[in-house]
Design a protein around this motif. Structure first.
Motif: not given
Length: 443
Positions: A223-226, A344-356, A426-428
């Motif tokens: 699971c990945s993010l841009d 596997l939840a996406n939200l913790p990853f997004e919060v990690g970026l938003w709350a840097r 991840a996609y590669a």
């Protein structure tokens, strides 16, 4: 690089089959689709420099009024994005009068996805199919049980990509129909051209243990993010304050935020109970998206909040702006994922970026995929879900933290996401494997 007949480079297509994120976007699977679409626009050259060229196609249930949270503007934007990379949207017809989350509809969608892959194999040397979650879990079986590919057709590799199962989502007991569908769908894993996505350690162990998936038939699909996506950057303070004001969120108390859908597995009833002892300390913001206007859980949660005497802002429609705004402000101390089960939840990853820079840390139960993405007191807090007071104690711990301690956890969360969740990496890895045909022992 392998070559096609005539010595030319092989032509390749990616067929991404999903039910959320193209004409609607209401859950984590929708966010994964949006991540793919963002990659086609912002990271395309970098990705194809590693994987080699391919043409992307998006197969979705025929969009229209039957699509929950249908957004024609999002669909139009999705079409433009896919077409800009040479592909297109492929709508799949299904019985729109039937309940979507039932095996008969899933069978229709999986069969159509398989036929679509067969058609593309007549045009491309290699076709990689990513069949997303339960509605497309039968794509591999449908393909194998269909007509043989004609001579000269390309190869088809199908990656069954589940993000949950009946055991995870049918709390407290697996739904028999869904369980039978998943079991039958996964029995073909390992046959030529059919493999299973490894999205995370805990969920993969679950597939091996409960569904007898052979580890040899797994393909990594992290699971990945841009990381370059505009909506994954911290929101400017002025914008964040304006959005919170629009939703009527007061900022005079520490804010506890929860985001999800009206699903008992998401555990929002547990969160409300856990926050009740803190009613005079915190303000709860619950963004809990209803499946429909008549969803009874919306009324249940609102009543539970009122009975607990909580001061809360309850939002029952999808919004990405509000969670991003709150995660970008220092007033928010915690984002809670109170799930009873989670692959596997996406939200913790997004919060990690938003709350840097400022904002909350993630609080989650030590179950499912959370322990593989969160290390307690390192990049978030984990609590014991079997302890009735565990979540309350975790929230008390977060509230009592000083700014230095909270900042250190936020920084470690941010750097871990950057290190482990970049979409190109991840996609590669996944596509390199997916475009490689599995050996057929009958040949």
């Amino acid at each position: 690089m392998t070559t096609a007949r005539g010595g030319r480079p092989p032509s390749r297509a990616l067929l991404y089959c999903t039910f959320n994120g193209a004409a609607n976007c209401t859950n984590g699977i929708g966010r994964q689709t949006q991540t793919l679409l963002g990659t086609l626009t912002r990271r395309w050259e970098k990705l194809t420099a590693i994987t080699g060229p391919f043409t992307p196609y998006l197969a979705i249930p025929e969009p229209g009024p039957a699509t929950w949270a249908y957004d024609p503007h999002l669909l139009a934007a999705t079409c433009r994005t896919v077409e800009s990379s040479g592909g297109r949207i492929l709508p799949l017809a299904y019985d729109t009068t039937a309940a979507f989350w039932t095996p008969p509809v899933w069978r229709q969608l999986s069969q159509q996805a398989a036929e679509t892959a067969r058609t593309l194999a007549g045009r491309y040397d290699h076709v990689a199919v990513i069949a997303v979650d339960t509605p497309f879990a039968g794509t591999g079986r449908a393909f194998l049980e269909g007509a043989l590919l004609p001579p000269g057709a390309g190869t088809v590799e199908i990656l069954l990509t589940l993000y949950g199962t009946a055991y995870v989502h049918s709390h407290p007991a697996p739904d028999p129909g869904r369980l039978a569908w998943e079991q039958r769908s996964l029995t073909v894993a390992g046959q030529p051209g059919v493999r299973v996505a490894d999205i995370g350690e805990a969920f993969t162990r679950h597939l091996i243990t409960e569904y007898a998936v052979d580890p040899a038939h797994l393909v990594p699909y992290r699971c990945s993010l841009d990381l370059t996506a505009p909506d994954l950057q911290p929101m400017p303070a002025a914008d964040a304050l304006q959005i919170t004001a629009t939703f009527g969120v007061p900022l005079d108390r520490p804010i506890v935020l929860a985001v999800g859908r009206t699903d008992p597995t998401k555990g929002f009833d547990q969160l409300i109970t856990a926050v009740a002892p803190l009613r005079d300390i915190v303000h709860l913001v619950a963004v809990i998206v209803a499946f429909s206007d008549a969803d009874p859980l919306t009324r249940t949660y609102r009543q539970q909040i009122a009975d607990a005497g909580l001061r809360a802002t309850y939002v029952d429609r999808f919004t990405r702006d509000l969670p991003r705004a709150l995660a970008s402000l220092p007033h928010t101390v915690a984002v809670v994922c109170p799930s009873r089960g989670e692959s596997l939840a996406n939200l913790p990853f997004e919060v990690g970026l938003w709350a840097r820079h400022q904002g909350p840390i993630v609080v989650a139960p030590a179950l499912g995929g959370f322990p593989e993405t969160i290390t307690d007191l390192d990049n978030g807090l984990l609590y014991n879900p079997a302890d009735p007071g565990g979540l309350t104690a975790a929230l008390q711990h977060v509230i009592a933290m000083d700014d230095t301690a909270r900042s250190a956890i936020r920084q470690r969360a941010y750097h871990r996401v950057v290190r482990e969740r970049d979409v190109v990496t991840a996609y590669a890895e996944t596509l390199t494997r997916a475009f490689t045909p599995t050996p057929d022992p009958t040949r």
